[in-house]
Enzyme design. Structure first.
Site, PDB file in Angstrom:
ATOM      1  N   ASN A 203     -25.646  13.928 -18.316  1.00 51.21           N
ATOM      2  CA  ASN A 203     -26.423  14.773 -17.409  1.00 51.21           C
ATOM      3  C   ASN A 203     -26.912  13.889 -16.267  1.00 51.21           C
ATOM      4  O   ASN A 203     -27.817  13.075 -16.458  1.00 51.21           O
ATOM      5  CB  ASN A 203     -27.612  15.378 -18.196  1.00 51.21           C
ATOM      6  CG  ASN A 203     -28.556  16.153 -17.297  1.00 51.21           C
ATOM      7  OD1 ASN A 203     -28.260  16.428 -16.137  1.00 51.21           O
ATOM      8  ND2 ASN A 203     -29.718  16.507 -17.842  1.00 51.21           N
TER       9      ASN A 203
ATOM     10  N   LYS B 236     -28.497  14.756 -13.720  1.00 51.88           N
ATOM     11  CA  LYS B 236     -29.740  15.289 -13.138  1.00 51.88           C
ATOM     12  C   LYS B 236     -29.621  15.303 -11.598  1.00 51.88           C
ATOM     13  O   LYS B 236     -28.545  15.561 -11.089  1.00 51.88           O
ATOM     14  CB  LYS B 236     -30.944  14.477 -13.628  1.00 51.88           C
ATOM     15  CG  LYS B 236     -30.964  14.343 -15.149  1.00 51.88           C
ATOM     16  CD  LYS B 236     -32.262  13.826 -15.678  1.00 51.88           C
ATOM     17  CE  LYS B 236     -32.175  13.673 -17.185  1.00 51.88           C
ATOM     18  NZ  LYS B 236     -33.420  13.299 -17.806  1.00 51.88           N
TER      19      LYS B 236
ATOM     20  N   HIS C 204     -32.679  22.800 -20.339  1.00 52.41           N
ATOM     21  CA  HIS C 204     -33.120  21.402 -20.444  1.00 52.41           C
ATOM     22  C   HIS C 204     -34.644  21.348 -20.360  1.00 52.41           C
ATOM     23  O   HIS C 204     -35.266  22.156 -19.676  1.00 52.41           O
ATOM     24  CB  HIS C 204     -32.485  20.578 -19.314  1.00 52.41           C
ATOM     25  CG  HIS C 204     -32.706  19.108 -19.483  1.00 52.41           C
ATOM     26  ND1 HIS C 204     -33.869  18.491 -19.088  1.00 52.41           N
ATOM     27  CD2 HIS C 204     -31.924  18.151 -20.036  1.00 52.41           C
ATOM     28  CE1 HIS C 204     -33.784  17.197 -19.390  1.00 52.41           C
ATOM     29  NE2 HIS C 204     -32.610  16.964 -19.957  1.00 52.41           N
TER      30      HIS C 204
ATOM     31  N   GLU D 228     -36.606  19.565 -18.768  1.00 53.25           N
ATOM     32  CA  GLU D 228     -37.165  19.459 -17.411  1.00 53.25           C
ATOM     33  C   GLU D 228     -37.223  20.828 -16.746  1.00 53.25           C
ATOM     34  O   GLU D 228     -38.112  21.109 -15.954  1.00 53.25           O
ATOM     35  CB  GLU D 228     -36.342  18.457 -16.582  1.00 53.25           C
ATOM     36  CG  GLU D 228     -36.634  17.032 -17.022  1.00 53.25           C
ATOM     37  CD  GLU D 228     -35.489  16.060 -16.862  1.00 53.25           C
ATOM     38  OE1 GLU D 228     -34.524  16.358 -16.135  1.00 53.25           O
ATOM     39  OE2 GLU D 228     -35.559  14.983 -17.496  1.00 53.25           O
TER      40      GLU D 228
ATOM     41  N   GLU E  87     -33.148  17.598 -28.167  1.00 49.60           N
ATOM     42  CA  GLU E  87     -33.726  16.578 -27.302  1.00 49.60           C
ATOM     43  C   GLU E  87     -35.245  16.566 -27.476  1.00 49.60           C
ATOM     44  O   GLU E  87     -35.959  17.342 -26.822  1.00 49.60           O
ATOM     45  CB  GLU E  87     -33.385  16.874 -25.842  1.00 49.60           C
ATOM     46  CG  GLU E  87     -31.904  16.884 -25.562  1.00 49.60           C
ATOM     47  CD  GLU E  87     -31.618  16.494 -24.126  1.00 49.60           C
ATOM     48  OE1 GLU E  87     -30.892  15.524 -23.936  1.00 49.60           O
ATOM     49  OE2 GLU E  87     -32.151  17.133 -23.212  1.00 49.60           O
TER      50      GLU E  87
ATOM     51  N   GLY F 160     -35.908   9.828 -21.337  1.00 48.29           N
ATOM     52  CA  GLY F 160     -36.218   8.935 -20.223  1.00 48.29           C
ATOM     53  C   GLY F 160     -37.371   7.984 -20.507  1.00 48.29           C
ATOM     54  O   GLY F 160     -37.894   7.347 -19.599  1.00 48.29           O
TER      55      GLY F 160
ATOM     56  N   SER G 286     -32.926   8.969 -24.664  1.00 50.34           N
ATOM     57  CA  SER G 286     -32.767   7.502 -24.621  1.00 50.34           C
ATOM     58  C   SER G 286     -31.619   7.005 -25.506  1.00 50.34           C
ATOM     59  O   SER G 286     -31.721   5.951 -26.140  1.00 50.34           O
ATOM     60  CB  SER G 286     -34.086   6.807 -24.992  1.00 50.34           C
ATOM     61  OG  SER G 286     -35.097   7.186 -24.079  1.00 50.34           O
TER      62      SER G 286
HETATM   63  C1  PEP Z   1     -31.739  14.002 -20.895  1.00 47.69           C
HETATM   64  O1  PEP Z   1     -32.476  14.167 -19.948  1.00 47.69           O
HETATM   65  O2  PEP Z   1     -31.020  14.930 -21.305  1.00 47.69           O
HETATM   66  C2  PEP Z   1     -31.744  12.696 -21.534  1.00 47.69           C
HETATM   67  C3  PEP Z   1     -31.347  12.615 -22.775  1.00 47.69           C
HETATM   68  O3  PEP Z   1     -32.197  11.638 -20.785  1.00 47.69           O
HETATM   69  P1  PEP Z   1     -32.239  10.097 -21.239  1.00 47.69           P
HETATM   70  O4  PEP Z   1     -30.929   9.773 -21.900  1.00 47.69           O
HETATM   71  O5  PEP Z   1     -32.432   9.330 -19.967  1.00 47.69           O
HETATM   72  O6  PEP Z   1     -33.388   9.976 -22.180  1.00 47.69           O
END
Ligand code: PEP
Length: 257
Positions: free
Chosen positions: A10, A12, A99, A101, A171, A177, A217
């Site tokens: 992703n 973003k 997601h 966000e 998630e 992040g 992460s």
């Molecule tokens: C995400 O935003 O879907 C995500 C998993 O981000 P990150 O890998 O940076 O934690």
């Protein structure tokens, strides 16, 4: 049952068209001497304005392209939105829905996730539906309750066949992040709960087919152990998807190579 590993990046709101092409070109160079992209489903999800360039750049490879959102209407007065028809005709095959966000900053709810999911299925796009708890929900012992609510609301009214092709991304919001990854045991427990809920709604045959990605992460150095868990079938990757070496390395580790 063995489920094919799926790793989706992703991007973003990162990478303009030129940067997106450069990233795919680098990925192609790394992937030319291995077949990880055939053994796993590998998907990149650029921002809308970079999609056309990336669809062109991945031609002739096994890399697939996804979008980061979809509107539920076919067309009409929805300024700033993109429909399933537009995504499909642009060469998109996957779409991320719900997601955290979008839930956090753009008012996404389980009901809008459900509407977007139905639009994706209508246009034969493979949905990647995100679920996950906030830190205080985990700390207050509410993880399973939150996941159950998101799954029942998000997947309401779709058929068993549609569920079987839908991908779920677990998630935990506190791991996105932040550099804090869920331990393999914590992630596995949440994935098992998600699969149990899907079994309750659609039957255990369907639940065994559904692929559930972990996101939060995930990096090359923790991907192997996470994807080795019984109910973890891949990853939805943010930060580590923005560099070709880490994304390709992560795919390799997830395949246990
Ligand atoms: C995400 O935003 O879907 C995500 C998993 O981000 P990150 O890998 O940076 O934690």
């Amino acid at each position: 049952m063995s489920r094919k590993v799926i790793i989706a990046g992703n991007w973003k709101m990162n990478k303009n068209a030129a940067e997106g092409k450069a990233l795919v070109d680098e990925l192609k160079a790394i992937c030319s001497n291995c077949c990880c992209c055939c053994e796993a489903d590998v998907v990149v999800c650029p921002p809308f304005t970079t999609i056309a360039t990336v669809v062109e750049a991945v031609k002739g490879t096994a890399i697939k392209v996804g979008a980061q959102n979809i509107h539920w209407a076919d067309n009409g007065a929805f300024t700033g939105e993109i429909s399933g028809d537009m995504l499909k005709s642009a060469g998109v095959e996957y779409v991320i829905i719900g997601h955290s966000e979008r839930r956090q900053y753009f008012g996404e709810t389980d009901a809008t996730v459900n509407a977007r999911l139905k639009a994706a299925l209508k246009y034969d796009l493979i949905p990647i539906v995100c679920v996950g708890e906030l830190l205080d929900e985990r700390e207050n012992g509410k993880t399973e309750e939150v996941l159950t609510r998101q799954i029942r609301g998000g997947f309401e009214g779709i058929s068993a066949d549609e569920m079987a092709k839908t991908i779920v991304a677990y998630e935990p919001v506190w791991a996105i992040g932040t550099g804090k990854t869920a331990t393999p045991d914590i992630a596995q427990a949440a994935h098992a709960h998600i699969r149990k809920e899907i079994a309750g709604m659609f039957g255990s045959d369907v639940a065994e087919k559904v692929r559930i990605q972990y996101g939060g992460s995930m990096k090359p150095d923790n991907a192997r152990e996470l994807v080795a868990q019984k109910d973890i079938d891949g990853g939805l990757i943010g930060g580590a998807a923005l560099k070709a070496a880490s994304f390709a390395g992560l795919v390799k580790e997830a395949l246990g190579k």
